[in-house]
Design a protein around this motif. Structure first.
Motif, PDB file in Angstrom:
ATOM      1  N   TRP A  98      -5.503   7.715   1.134  1.00  0.00           N
ATOM      2  CA  TRP A  98      -6.001   6.516   0.474  1.00  0.00           C
ATOM      3  C   TRP A  98      -5.204   6.172  -0.781  1.00  0.00           C
ATOM      4  CZ3 TRP A  98      -8.322   3.467   3.416  1.00  0.00           C
ATOM      5  CH2 TRP A  98      -9.255   3.879   4.350  1.00  0.00           C
ATOM      6  N   SER A 103      -2.981  -2.147  -0.080  1.00  0.00           N
ATOM      7  CA  SER A 103      -3.916  -3.217   0.258  1.00  0.00           C
ATOM      8  C   SER A 103      -4.159  -3.242   1.758  1.00  0.00           C
ATOM      9  CB  SER A 103      -3.394  -4.580  -0.210  1.00  0.00           C
ATOM     10  OG  SER A 103      -2.193  -4.918   0.480  1.00  0.00           O
ATOM     11  N   ASP A 182     -13.440  -5.190   5.475  1.00  0.00           N
ATOM     12  CA  ASP A 182     -14.170  -5.053   4.211  1.00  0.00           C
ATOM     13  C   ASP A 182     -14.593  -3.609   3.988  1.00  0.00           C
ATOM     14  OD1 ASP A 182     -13.895  -7.742   3.725  1.00  0.00           O
ATOM     15  OD2 ASP A 182     -15.892  -8.277   4.470  1.00  0.00           O
ATOM     16  N   ARG A 185     -11.567  -1.609   2.949  1.00  0.00           N
ATOM     17  CA  ARG A 185     -11.175  -1.903   1.572  1.00  0.00           C
ATOM     18  C   ARG A 185     -12.078  -1.172   0.581  1.00  0.00           C
ATOM     19  NH1 ARG A 185     -11.018  -7.312   3.702  1.00  0.00           N
ATOM     20  NH2 ARG A 185      -8.865  -7.939   4.158  1.00  0.00           N
ATOM     21  N   ARG A 186     -13.378  -1.187   0.852  1.00  0.00           N
ATOM     22  CA  ARG A 186     -14.301  -0.487  -0.052  1.00  0.00           C
ATOM     23  C   ARG A 186     -14.030   1.003  -0.068  1.00  0.00           C
ATOM     24  NH1 ARG A 186     -18.075  -4.543   1.782  1.00  0.00           N
ATOM     25  NH2 ARG A 186     -18.609  -3.260   3.597  1.00  0.00           N
ATOM     26  N   ALA A 188     -11.140   2.464   0.575  1.00  0.00           N
ATOM     27  CA  ALA A 188      -9.870   2.684  -0.125  1.00  0.00           C
ATOM     28  C   ALA A 188     -10.050   2.623  -1.631  1.00  0.00           C
ATOM     29  CB  ALA A 188      -8.839   1.650   0.327  1.00  0.00           C
ATOM     30  N   GLU A 189     -10.797   1.639  -2.115  1.00  0.00           N
ATOM     31  CA  GLU A 189     -11.020   1.504  -3.550  1.00  0.00           C
ATOM     32  C   GLU A 189     -11.805   2.685  -4.117  1.00  0.00           C
ATOM     33  OE1 GLU A 189     -12.965  -2.209  -3.972  1.00  0.00           O
ATOM     34  OE2 GLU A 189     -11.199  -3.423  -3.461  1.00  0.00           O
ATOM     35  N   ALA A 190     -12.765   3.191  -3.334  1.00  0.00           N
ATOM     36  CA  ALA A 190     -13.615   4.275  -3.819  1.00  0.00           C
ATOM     37  C   ALA A 190     -12.914   5.622  -3.806  1.00  0.00           C
ATOM     38  CB  ALA A 190     -14.891   4.343  -2.985  1.00  0.00           C
ATOM     39  N   ARG A 191     -11.966   5.814  -2.877  1.00  0.00           N
ATOM     40  CA  ARG A 191     -11.398   7.148  -2.691  1.00  0.00           C
ATOM     41  C   ARG A 191      -9.957   7.297  -3.158  1.00  0.00           C
ATOM     42  NH1 ARG A 191     -14.594  11.030  -2.327  1.00  0.00           N
ATOM     43  NH2 ARG A 191     -12.901  12.200  -1.340  1.00  0.00           N
ATOM     44  N   ALA A 192      -9.299   6.227  -3.544  1.00  0.00           N
ATOM     45  CA  ALA A 192      -7.871   6.302  -3.881  1.00  0.00           C
ATOM     46  C   ALA A 192      -7.571   7.283  -5.003  1.00  0.00           C
ATOM     47  CB  ALA A 192      -7.338   4.919  -4.243  1.00  0.00           C
TER      48      ALA A 192
END
Length: 227
Positions: A98, A103, A182, A185-186, A188-192
């Motif tokens: 992640w 993107s 969606d 994306r959530r 990816a944002e939470a786990r990056a």
């Protein structure tokens, strides 16, 4: 829709690996199964009842067609867990931690963009413009009272006196594949930023698909050239 993925790498052996969410195309699977059924029926019939070079041509065609049909219909899948995104496309398997996902884009196709700028298409999550238009129409009908009744009549008693009249179902807000994007994306944002989601992008070619297809193509060309 989530099952454990035994082939996924384990970035941290001190904790159990999270289960994969698996995304595939039901339409692609159904179409691929139908095409394989037709190809198998025609090919086996030619092998059994064909004469001369026909059985050999049918065999070469089957060796070529079956892997290609499977690769583009049955094989594509997207696996996502807390550590990484694994994209199984027709001829490649791409694993992106992640932290390496810059993107996830949706336009006429869905794709993931790595931090290096490289783009990888998500074959298992195809864009459906028809589904998007259908959702937009449903939303428009729900907003404008286009369900056959006047706006504001949803709460009136029914003519027979048995409670309220039927309430319109809530219109979906997104097409199915857009909802999947969606979700990714959530995730990816939470786990990056997590330690277990670090690493490098890896790409592996699907030689188990390419090898038989190439062999079938070569055999078919030889048979046609020597005929």
């Amino acid at each position: 829709m989530s099952t454990p993925d035994p082939q996924s790498p384990v970035p941290d052996a001190s904790r159990p690996e999270s289960k994969d969410r698996i995304y595939r195309s039901p339409a692609g699977i159904a179409g691929g199964a139908l095409l394989l059924l037709i190809a198998g029926w025609l090919g086996v019939d030619a092998l059994i009842s064909g004469h001369g070079r026909t059985p050999w041509l049918a065999l070469a065609a089957l060796i070529l067609v079956v892997p290609l049909v499977s690769a583009f219909t049955l094989r594509p899948a997207v696996f996502a867990n807390e550590d990484r995104l694994r994209v199984r496309n027709p001829f490649r398997v791409i694993v992106l931690p992640w932290a390496q996902v810059a993107s996830l884009r949706s336009s006429y196709s869905n794709e993931v963009v790595a931090a290096s700028g490289t783009k990888y298409q998500l074959w298992a999550v195809p864009v459906s413009l028809r589904a998007r238009k259908k959702v937009a129409k449903q939303q428009a009908r729900a907003a404008g009272g286009g369900d056959g009744r006047r706006p504001g009549s949803a709460g009136r008693p029914s003519p027979m006196g048995f409670g309220r009249s039927h309430q319109p179902a809530t219109a979906p807000t997104r097409a199915t594949t857009d909802q999947i994007m969606d979700d990714l994306r959530r995730l990816a944002e939470a786990r990056a930023g997590e330690q277990s989601a670090q690493g490098e992008v890896t790409v592996r070619w699907a030689y188990e698909v390419m090898g038989p297809a190439i062999a079938g193509a070569v055999l078919l060309v030889i048979l046609l050239a020597t005929g």
